[in-house]
Design a protein around this motif. Sequence first.
Motif, PDB file in Angstrom:
ATOM      1  N   LEU A 117       5.115  -3.995  14.636  1.00  0.00           N
ATOM      2  CA  LEU A 117       5.195  -2.625  15.136  1.00  0.00           C
ATOM      3  C   LEU A 117       6.129  -2.526  16.335  1.00  0.00           C
ATOM      4  CD1 LEU A 117       1.476  -1.447  14.834  1.00  0.00           C
ATOM      5  CD2 LEU A 117       3.363  -1.093  13.237  1.00  0.00           C
ATOM      6  N   ALA A 118       6.092  -3.520  17.211  1.00  0.00           N
ATOM      7  CA  ALA A 118       6.956  -3.495  18.395  1.00  0.00           C
ATOM      8  C   ALA A 118       8.430  -3.606  18.011  1.00  0.00           C
ATOM      9  CB  ALA A 118       6.568  -4.617  19.358  1.00  0.00           C
ATOM     10  N   ARG A 119       8.731  -4.348  16.959  1.00  0.00           N
ATOM     11  CA  ARG A 119      10.112  -4.584  16.547  1.00  0.00           C
ATOM     12  C   ARG A 119      10.614  -3.584  15.511  1.00  0.00           C
ATOM     13  NH1 ARG A 119      10.140 -11.230  15.864  1.00  0.00           N
ATOM     14  NH2 ARG A 119       9.799 -11.727  18.076  1.00  0.00           N
ATOM     15  N   LEU A 120       9.758  -2.697  15.063  1.00  0.00           N
ATOM     16  CA  LEU A 120      10.131  -1.743  14.022  1.00  0.00           C
ATOM     17  C   LEU A 120      11.293  -0.869  14.498  1.00  0.00           C
ATOM     18  CD1 LEU A 120       9.202  -0.801  11.184  1.00  0.00           C
ATOM     19  CD2 LEU A 120       7.774   0.895  12.340  1.00  0.00           C
ATOM     20  N   GLN A 121      12.326  -0.795  13.683  1.00  0.00           N
ATOM     21  CA  GLN A 121      13.539  -0.085  14.058  1.00  0.00           C
ATOM     22  C   GLN A 121      13.644   1.275  13.368  1.00  0.00           C
ATOM     23  OE1 GLN A 121      15.784  -1.327  16.406  1.00  0.00           O
ATOM     24  NE2 GLN A 121      14.142  -2.847  16.649  1.00  0.00           N
ATOM     25  N   VAL A 122      14.258   2.231  14.071  1.00  0.00           N
ATOM     26  CA  VAL A 122      14.554   3.533  13.484  1.00  0.00           C
ATOM     27  C   VAL A 122      15.479   3.340  12.278  1.00  0.00           C
ATOM     28  CG1 VAL A 122      15.749   5.723  13.872  1.00  0.00           C
ATOM     29  CG2 VAL A 122      14.268   4.775  15.654  1.00  0.00           C
ATOM     30  N   GLY A 123      15.192   4.052  11.211  1.00  0.00           N
ATOM     31  CA  GLY A 123      16.037   3.980  10.023  1.00  0.00           C
ATOM     32  C   GLY A 123      15.592   2.945   9.011  1.00  0.00           C
ATOM     33  N   SER A 124      14.719   2.032   9.413  1.00  0.00           N
ATOM     34  CA  SER A 124      14.226   1.026   8.466  1.00  0.00           C
ATOM     35  C   SER A 124      12.968   1.539   7.775  1.00  0.00           C
ATOM     36  CB  SER A 124      13.908  -0.283   9.197  1.00  0.00           C
ATOM     37  OG  SER A 124      12.833  -0.097  10.109  1.00  0.00           O
ATOM     38  N   GLY A 125      12.751   1.079   6.565  1.00  0.00           N
ATOM     39  CA  GLY A 125      11.557   1.427   5.820  1.00  0.00           C
ATOM     40  C   GLY A 125      10.961   0.176   5.197  1.00  0.00           C
ATOM     41  N   TRP A 126       9.633   0.032   5.306  1.00  0.00           N
ATOM     42  CA  TRP A 126       8.974  -1.168   4.808  1.00  0.00           C
ATOM     43  C   TRP A 126       7.780  -0.790   3.944  1.00  0.00           C
ATOM     44  CZ3 TRP A 126      11.340  -5.740   5.690  1.00  0.00           C
ATOM     45  CH2 TRP A 126      12.301  -5.768   6.702  1.00  0.00           C
ATOM     46  N   ILE A 127       7.573  -1.563   2.883  1.00  0.00           N
ATOM     47  CA  ILE A 127       6.515  -1.318   1.903  1.00  0.00           C
ATOM     48  C   ILE A 127       5.593  -2.530   1.825  1.00  0.00           C
ATOM     49  CG2 ILE A 127       6.034  -0.995  -0.573  1.00  0.00           C
ATOM     50  CD1 ILE A 127       7.176   1.490   0.458  1.00  0.00           C
ATOM     51  N   ARG A 128       4.310  -2.269   1.604  1.00  0.00           N
ATOM     52  CA  ARG A 128       3.361  -3.337   1.291  1.00  0.00           C
ATOM     53  C   ARG A 128       2.253  -2.746   0.421  1.00  0.00           C
ATOM     54  NH1 ARG A 128      -1.583  -3.732   4.087  1.00  0.00           N
ATOM     55  NH2 ARG A 128      -1.600  -5.975   3.735  1.00  0.00           N
ATOM     56  N   GLU A 129       1.409  -3.622  -0.146  1.00  0.00           N
ATOM     57  CA  GLU A 129       0.264  -3.173  -0.943  1.00  0.00           C
ATOM     58  C   GLU A 129      -1.034  -3.719  -0.376  1.00  0.00           C
ATOM     59  OE1 GLU A 129       3.084  -4.210  -2.777  1.00  0.00           O
ATOM     60  OE2 GLU A 129       3.551  -2.112  -3.249  1.00  0.00           O
ATOM     61  N   ASN A 130      -2.094  -2.970  -0.574  1.00  0.00           N
ATOM     62  CA  ASN A 130      -3.449  -3.395  -0.249  1.00  0.00           C
ATOM     63  C   ASN A 130      -4.336  -2.963  -1.415  1.00  0.00           C
ATOM     64  OD1 ASN A 130      -5.550  -4.465   1.298  1.00  0.00           O
ATOM     65  ND2 ASN A 130      -5.956  -2.523   2.318  1.00  0.00           N
ATOM     66  N   TRP A 131      -5.464  -3.624  -1.606  1.00  0.00           N
ATOM     67  CA  TRP A 131      -6.289  -3.268  -2.750  1.00  0.00           C
ATOM     68  C   TRP A 131      -7.773  -3.480  -2.471  1.00  0.00           C
ATOM     69  CZ3 TRP A 131      -9.264  -7.130  -5.055  1.00  0.00           C
ATOM     70  CH2 TRP A 131      -8.943  -8.443  -4.702  1.00  0.00           C
ATOM     71  N   GLY A 132      -8.581  -2.750  -3.218  1.00  0.00           N
ATOM     72  CA  GLY A 132     -10.032  -2.903  -3.168  1.00  0.00           C
ATOM     73  C   GLY A 132     -10.602  -2.470  -4.505  1.00  0.00           C
ATOM     74  N   PHE A 133     -11.910  -2.255  -4.563  1.00  0.00           N
ATOM     75  CA  PHE A 133     -12.569  -1.832  -5.789  1.00  0.00           C
ATOM     76  C   PHE A 133     -13.367  -0.564  -5.531  1.00  0.00           C
ATOM     77  CE2 PHE A 133     -12.032  -6.399  -6.418  1.00  0.00           C
ATOM     78  CZ  PHE A 133     -11.607  -6.467  -7.734  1.00  0.00           C
ATOM     79  N   SER A 134     -13.564   0.233  -6.586  1.00  0.00           N
ATOM     80  CA  SER A 134     -14.390   1.433  -6.475  1.00  0.00           C
ATOM     81  C   SER A 134     -15.163   1.637  -7.768  1.00  0.00           C
ATOM     82  CB  SER A 134     -13.531   2.666  -6.163  1.00  0.00           C
ATOM     83  OG  SER A 134     -12.636   2.924  -7.226  1.00  0.00           O
ATOM     84  N   ALA A 135     -16.149   2.531  -7.702  1.00  0.00           N
ATOM     85  CA  ALA A 135     -17.009   2.793  -8.855  1.00  0.00           C
ATOM     86  C   ALA A 135     -16.534   3.981  -9.675  1.00  0.00           C
ATOM     87  CB  ALA A 135     -18.446   3.037  -8.389  1.00  0.00           C
ATOM     88  N   SER A 136     -15.400   4.563  -9.301  1.00  0.00           N
ATOM     89  CA  SER A 136     -14.856   5.680 -10.072  1.00  0.00           C
ATOM     90  C   SER A 136     -13.368   5.788  -9.801  1.00  0.00           C
ATOM     91  CB  SER A 136     -15.549   6.998  -9.694  1.00  0.00           C
ATOM     92  OG  SER A 136     -15.068   7.471  -8.451  1.00  0.00           O
ATOM     93  N   ALA A 137     -12.718   6.683 -10.534  1.00  0.00           N
ATOM     94  CA  ALA A 137     -11.287   6.909 -10.353  1.00  0.00           C
ATOM     95  C   ALA A 137     -11.005   7.997  -9.327  1.00  0.00           C
ATOM     96  CB  ALA A 137     -10.654   7.296 -11.687  1.00  0.00           C
TER      97      ALA A 137
END
Length: 247
Positions: A125-145
């Motif tokens: 977060l401290a090094r995040l630069q203007v104009g850059s874009g970054w993607i990541r994924e996270n996941w879990g489970f649920s009992a419905s959609a």
Amino acid sequence: MPIGLRPGSATEFWSRWDPSGAVLAERRRWLMSHPEHFGACLPEGELAQQEALEYIQVSAGAEDSESDWVLLSGDRDREPKVLAGQVVFPSQWSLPEKLGLPISAVHAPVPGLQKAIGPSIDTILARLQVGSGWIRENWGFSASAELNYHPARNLPQLTAGAGLETTWIRLETQFLTRLPQTQGILFGIRVHPYRLDEVAALPGLGARIAHALRTMPEAMVAYKGLSAVRPTLIKILSQLPEQASAE
């Protein structure tokens, strides 16, 4: 807990992914019926919020987007805190309850997160630069959609009797950038539920999901609401045919 950041496109993330319009319609419905559950802004965050909304509109090429978003303060010499946001499809949390909290406090309920990757998050977060874009994924489970898992809804949780056809993997695609004028840190979130039997039928994924469940720390299992269902899911996933679970 790998962070797993990779370069990403703001236009691709914020533009419409659902050609049917159903996700956007549901988002608007919840914002009309219970706006106090999903959006909030500190007085000191109003300018950054306006900049964030303009950034999202330009990136999406539309007045609004299907994605949720959280805005953090961008001071590089102090810990970022939550200034504003609009989270309509949360995974068992409330944006207004996080308002004003530093990022470490926001992450505190997640067992082991601060110890494992807290310093790395601070550095990113401290090094995040203007104009850059970054993607990541996270996941879990649920009992419905259901997309909207706000705590106020008290939706059913996974139980020991759940099967692959009644369990959903809740995949979050996340986007991170720094705004140019206010230096605020914009964090976008998209949620996609996938039924577990359909995901586990893909080559290699059944065995990998079973391994992830088997090796997950007990504290994380409890946090993700999997204590009752984990043994059942591991057993079913481990018994899938070789063609479905082979690497």
